[in-house]
Design a protein around this motif. Structure first.
Motif, PDB file in Angstrom:
ATOM      1  N   ILE A 269      15.633 -22.419  27.776  1.00 50.34           N
ATOM      2  CA  ILE A 269      16.873 -22.187  27.022  1.00 50.34           C
ATOM      3  C   ILE A 269      16.773 -22.221  25.406  1.00 50.34           C
ATOM      4  O   ILE A 269      17.312 -21.557  24.624  1.00 50.34           O
ATOM      5  N   TYR A 270      15.693 -23.113  25.118  1.00 52.68           N
ATOM      6  CA  TYR A 270      15.382 -23.372  23.735  1.00 52.68           C
ATOM      7  C   TYR A 270      14.425 -22.393  22.887  1.00 52.68           C
ATOM      8  O   TYR A 270      14.447 -22.476  21.712  1.00 52.68           O
ATOM      9  N   THR A 271      13.724 -21.760  23.801  1.00 50.08           N
ATOM     10  CA  THR A 271      12.859 -20.864  23.160  1.00 50.08           C
ATOM     11  C   THR A 271      12.906 -19.394  23.402  1.00 50.08           C
ATOM     12  O   THR A 271      12.278 -18.486  22.782  1.00 50.08           O
ATOM     13  N   ASN A 272      13.586 -18.815  24.319  1.00 49.52           N
ATOM     14  CA  ASN A 272      13.564 -17.604  24.991  1.00 49.52           C
ATOM     15  C   ASN A 272      14.348 -16.685  23.891  1.00 49.52           C
ATOM     16  O   ASN A 272      15.315 -16.991  23.255  1.00 49.52           O
TER      17      ASN A 272
ATOM     18  N   CYS B 128      27.320 -23.680  14.654  1.00 48.33           N
ATOM     19  CA  CYS B 128      27.852 -24.714  15.334  1.00 48.33           C
ATOM     20  C   CYS B 128      27.377 -24.899  16.921  1.00 48.33           C
ATOM     21  O   CYS B 128      27.330 -26.017  17.630  1.00 48.33           O
ATOM     22  N   HIS B 129      26.735 -23.634  17.328  1.00 48.45           N
ATOM     23  CA  HIS B 129      26.040 -23.772  18.667  1.00 48.45           C
ATOM     24  C   HIS B 129      24.552 -23.388  18.618  1.00 48.45           C
ATOM     25  O   HIS B 129      24.411 -22.371  18.403  1.00 48.45           O
ATOM     26  N   GLN B 130      23.783 -24.407  18.284  1.00 50.25           N
ATOM     27  CA  GLN B 130      22.389 -24.090  17.925  1.00 50.25           C
ATOM     28  C   GLN B 130      21.520 -23.936  19.176  1.00 50.25           C
ATOM     29  O   GLN B 130      21.257 -24.899  19.796  1.00 50.25           O
ATOM     30  N   GLN B 131      20.386 -22.965  19.071  1.00 50.60           N
ATOM     31  CA  GLN B 131      19.680 -22.881  20.426  1.00 50.60           C
ATOM     32  C   GLN B 131      18.832 -23.911  20.478  1.00 50.60           C
ATOM     33  O   GLN B 131      18.570 -24.318  21.521  1.00 50.60           O
ATOM     34  N   GLU B 132      18.036 -24.578  19.445  1.00 51.31           N
ATOM     35  CA  GLU B 132      17.271 -25.412  19.482  1.00 51.31           C
ATOM     36  C   GLU B 132      18.020 -27.078  20.018  1.00 51.31           C
ATOM     37  O   GLU B 132      17.334 -27.918  20.159  1.00 51.31           O
ATOM     38  N   HIS B 133      19.225 -26.994  20.057  1.00 51.95           N
ATOM     39  CA  HIS B 133      20.074 -28.108  20.475  1.00 51.95           C
ATOM     40  C   HIS B 133      20.712 -27.714  21.647  1.00 51.95           C
ATOM     41  O   HIS B 133      21.991 -28.203  21.863  1.00 51.95           O
ATOM     42  N   ALA B 134      20.306 -26.648  22.491  1.00 50.29           N
ATOM     43  CA  ALA B 134      21.040 -26.333  23.870  1.00 50.29           C
ATOM     44  C   ALA B 134      22.428 -25.749  23.235  1.00 50.29           C
ATOM     45  O   ALA B 134      23.443 -25.610  24.201  1.00 50.29           O
ATOM     46  N   PHE B 135      22.363 -25.241  22.172  1.00 51.86           N
ATOM     47  CA  PHE B 135      23.802 -24.538  21.733  1.00 51.86           C
ATOM     48  C   PHE B 135      24.743 -25.345  21.510  1.00 51.86           C
ATOM     49  O   PHE B 135      25.906 -25.198  21.742  1.00 51.86           O
ATOM     50  N   SER B 136      24.425 -26.526  20.818  1.00 50.35           N
ATOM     51  CA  SER B 136      25.519 -27.470  20.431  1.00 50.35           C
ATOM     52  C   SER B 136      24.968 -27.591  19.087  1.00 50.35           C
ATOM     53  O   SER B 136      24.185 -27.143  18.391  1.00 50.35           O
TER      54      SER B 136
END
Length: 389
Positions: A377-380, A95-103
Motif C-alpha cells: 500500500i505504501y509503494t505501489n 489529507c490522505h497520504q500514501q506514505e501514511h496509509a492514506f492518512s
C-alpha cells in the motif's frame, strides 16, 4: 513544360513538408496526457485496479459498482488533483497520504478555509467492512456519496457556495475546461461531460482499490487456516497479543474482537461511544455517540512509525496510549458509552472497563497490532501521485 513541372513539384514538396510539420503539432489524446503525466497514464496500458488479490477468507466486500481500470485511473487523477480545491492548493491526497496509509500525521488537516473538524481516516480496505456508512459519525450511507463531501466542505476544499465561495457547479465547469479531463471523460464515457455522479463513481472506485492484505497476519493465517492457533511466523509476544485480542475478558483476554473482528479488523456495526468524547477544538465539547473507525490494519508503517494520531480527535499518538485507554476506562462524565465497554453495573450505574492488563500484556497487544501492517500500500505506483515528477 519542364520548368512548370519542376515548379509544381517544388510547391507539392513544400505542402507535404508543411503538412508533416503541422501533424507533429496536432496533439493526440495520449500526447495531452503525456504532457501532464509523462508515462504514468497510458490509455493503452492502464494499471490493474480490478484484479487485486483478495484473500478467500475476507468476508465483507461492500464495493458497490465493480471496479473498472479506466474509471479507477481517472479516480486516481482526481484524488491527487489540487484543481478540486478552490485555490488549487488542496487535493484529497493532501489529507490522505500514501506514505501514511492514506492518512495524515497531523491531528487536524489543513483546508483552504481552515482546519478539519476531525482527524483524517486511513483509507485502508474501506470496502471490506460490514457497513456501507462512512465518516466518523456515519453521516453518509455510501462511498459514492462520501467522496464529494470534502470537496463541498467550506473549510476543506471550499466548493461550498457559502459566503461567496464557488459552488460545486463551478468545480464542474472548471474541470470541464481542463484538456486532460476532456480526454479522459471522452475515453471513458463517450463524451466530455463532467458530472458529480461521474466524479463520485471514479473517485470511489480508486479509493475502493486501495487494499492491504499482505501483512504478517495474513501470512500466518494462510499458514494455519485458522486464526486461533499460534502463528508459526509470530514470536511468543505476538502470539500472546493475538490471544489477548481475540479472547474475551471473561476468558482471560482483552476482548478487542468484540468491536474489531478479524480478518478485516474493521469495526462492527452499531458500535457507539468508546470513551473518547472530545472534539479536536475543545476537550469539553461532546463528540460523538456513533463511531465508524477505520480498520486496525496499517496502524503503523513498515518502518514502525505510527501513520497518524488515533481516534476522531487524534487524542492518542502512540499505540500504548490507545491500549492504556481500553485497559482502564473511567466512567466519569462519559456519555452513551458502548455497553461492550462496561465491566458491570454497580449501584451508581455502569462500571467502566478494567482489564487489568500487565505491562507484558500491553506490549504483546501492541506487538500483535504491528503485525497487521502490509507493505504494498505504501509503494505501489498505481496508488501514487500521477502529477509527481
Amino acid at each position: 513544360m519542364r520548368i512548370q513541372f519542376y515548379f509544381l513539384l517544388f510547391i507539392a514538396s513544400i505542402t507535404i513538408s508543411c503538412q508533416n510539420e503541422k501533424d507533429d503539432y496536432i496533439p493526440t489524446d495520449q500526447v495531452i496526457l503525456s504532457n501532464v503525466f509523462g508515462s504514468k497514464i497510458d490509455l493503452n496500458n492502464l494499471d490493474s485496479y480490478q484484479n487485486n488479490d483478495i484473500p478467500s477468507y475476507i468476508r465483507f466486500s461492500n464495493q458497490g459498482n465493480a471496479i473498472e481500470n479506466d474509471k479507477a485511473t481517472l479516480g486516481r487523477i482526481l484524488f491527487y488533483d489540487t484543481k478540486l480545491s478552490t485555490n488549487n492548493s488542496i487535493s484529497c491526497a493532501s489529507c490522505h497520504q500514501q506514505e501514511h496509509a492514506f492518512s495524515d500525521t497531523a491531528i487536524a488537516s489543513t483546508g483552504v478555509n481552515g482546519m478539519t473538524g476531525r482527524h483524517s481516516m486511513r483509507l485502508v480496505n474501506v470496502g471490506f467492512q460490514p457497513s456501507t456508512n462512512f465518516f466518523w459519525n456515519e453521516r453518509v450511507n455510501s462511498l459514492e456519496n462520501q467522496v464529494t463531501q470534502p470537496i463541498k466542505d467550506h473549510a476543506e476544499m471550499g466548493f461550498s457556495g457559502e459566503n461567496g465561495a464557488p459552488s460545486f457547479d463551478d468545480l464542474l465547469i472548471k474541470l470541464s475546461a481542463t484538456d486532460y479531463y476532456q480526454v479522459l471523460f471522452k475515453h471513458i464515457y463517450g463524451d466530455i461531460a463532467v458530472t458529480e455522479e461521474r466524479l463520485q463513481e471514479c473517485l470511489s472506485q480508486f479509493v475502493l482499490s486501495i487494499q492491504s492484505f499482505d501483512s504478517r497476519y495474513d501470512d500466518g493465517l494462510l499458514a494455519t487456516g485458522n486464526p486461533g492457533p499460534g502463528f508459526p511466523n509470530y514470536n511468543m509476544s505476538e502470539n500472546r497479543g493475538k490471544f489477548l485480542f481475540i479472547t474475551t475478558p471473561e476468558n482471560g483476554g482483552a476482548g478487542c474482537v468484540s468491536c474489531h473482528v478479524p480478518p478485516e479488523f474493521a469495526i462492527k456495526n452499531n458500535i457507539h461511544n468508546n470513551g473518547v468524547i472530545a472534539t479536536i477544538a475543545d476537550p469539553n465539547v461532546f463528540d460523538h455517540d456513533n463511531t465508524r473507525s477505520p480498520s486496525l490494519r496499517d496502524l503503523e508503517n513498515p518502518e514502525g512509525f505510527i501513520n497518524g494520531p488515533l481516534m476522531h480527535n487524534g487524542t492518542f499518538t502512540t499505540l500504548l496510549e490507545m491500549v492504556e485507554h481500553y485497559n482502564s476506562i473511567d466512567m466519569t462524565n462519559q456519555q452513551l458509552l458502548d455497553p461492550l465497554l462496561f465491566d458491570s453495573i454497580g449501584p451508581n450505574g455502569p462500571i467502566g472497563q478494567q482489564l487489568q492488563l500487565t505491562d507484558n500484556d500491553k506490549t504483546a497487544l501492541i506487538n500483535f497490532l504491528k503485525t497487521l501492517t502490509g507493505t504494498d500500500i505504501y509503494t505501489n505506483p498505481k496508488w501514487s501521485d500521477p502529477f509527481a515528477d
